[in-house]
Enzyme design. Structure first.
Site, short mmCIF file in Angstrom:
data_model
loop_
_atom_site.label_atom_id
_atom_site.label_comp_id
_atom_site.label_asym_id
_atom_site.label_seq_id
_atom_site.Cartn_x
_atom_site.Cartn_y
_atom_site.Cartn_z
CE LYS A 66 -3.33 -2.01 2.28
NZ LYS A 66 -4.89 -2.35 4.01
CE1 TYR B 94 -9.42 -2.56 0.57
CE2 TYR B 94 -8.34 -0.55 -0.81
CZ TYR B 94 -8.39 -1.38 -0.03
OH TYR B 94 -7.01 -1.32 0.18
CG ASN C 89 -3.21 -2.72 7.27
OD1 ASN C 89 -2.92 -2.25 6.05
ND2 ASN C 89 -4.29 -3.73 7.11
CG HIS D 207 -4.61 -6.87 -0.16
ND1 HIS D 207 -6.28 -6.42 0.71
CD2 HIS D 207 -5.24 -7.27 -1.03
CE1 HIS D 207 -6.47 -7.50 0.47
NE2 HIS D 207 -6.11 -7.73 -0.89
CD GLU E 178 -7.78 -8.97 -3.68
OE1 GLU E 178 -8.72 -8.71 -2.60
OE2 GLU E 178 -6.83 -10.18 -3.28
#
Length: 149
Positions: free
Chosen positions: A9, A49, A112, A115, A126
């Site tokens: 990310k 998302y 965080n 992913h 994905e």
């Protein structure tokens, strides 16, 4: 062989952790079959998302993932989806075990770092969303016989 989608990310890219994260998957013995850095469009972020569309944090997820470049990857290997989740660690870095990516480098749940697909079916969806077939390379590393029986 099983495949999974992994995305570093914006916070992971900005903090200069791309090489460290890739190293962990390579060291484990997984094969990198797709890799690209990109600025994520709003449309791609909303599709990625989409399962969270009705949740109050959806907008902030989309805003964050489009705020700076990400590194999108496809890794291949036996049990790669489940194993990658263990390498990544718990969603909340404060709960993540030391030795995991989030446990070693994460500070807050909203930042965080990474992913990873949570199931084989999710990985397939994905991967198709982020990569075209011609962006993926099927190959067998010479070390394969030393990893698998």
């Amino acid at each position: 062989m099983e495949r999974t989608f992994i995305m570093i990310k914006p916070d992971g890219v900005q903090r200069g952790l791309v090489g460290e994260i890739i190293k962990r998957f390579e060291t484990k013995g997984f094969t990198l079959v797709g890799l690209k850095q990109l600025a994520v469009s709003r449309e791609l972020a909303e599709n990625h998302y989409g399962v969270h569309k009705e949740r109050p944090f959806f907008g902030s997820l989309v805003d964050f993932i489009t705020s700076a470049p990400v590194v999108a990857m496809v890794w291949e290997g036996d049990g790669v989806v489940a194993s990658a989740r263990k390498i990544i660690g718990a969603t909340n870095p404060l709960s993540a075990e030391p030795g995991t990516i989030r446990g070693d480098f994460g500070v807050s749940i909203g930042r965080n770092l990474i992913h990873g697909s949570d199931a084989i079916e999710t990985a397939q969806t994905e991967i198709a969303l982020w990569f075209s077939d011609n962006e993926l390379v099927s190959w067998e590393p010479t070390i394969t016989s030393w990893l698998y029986e």
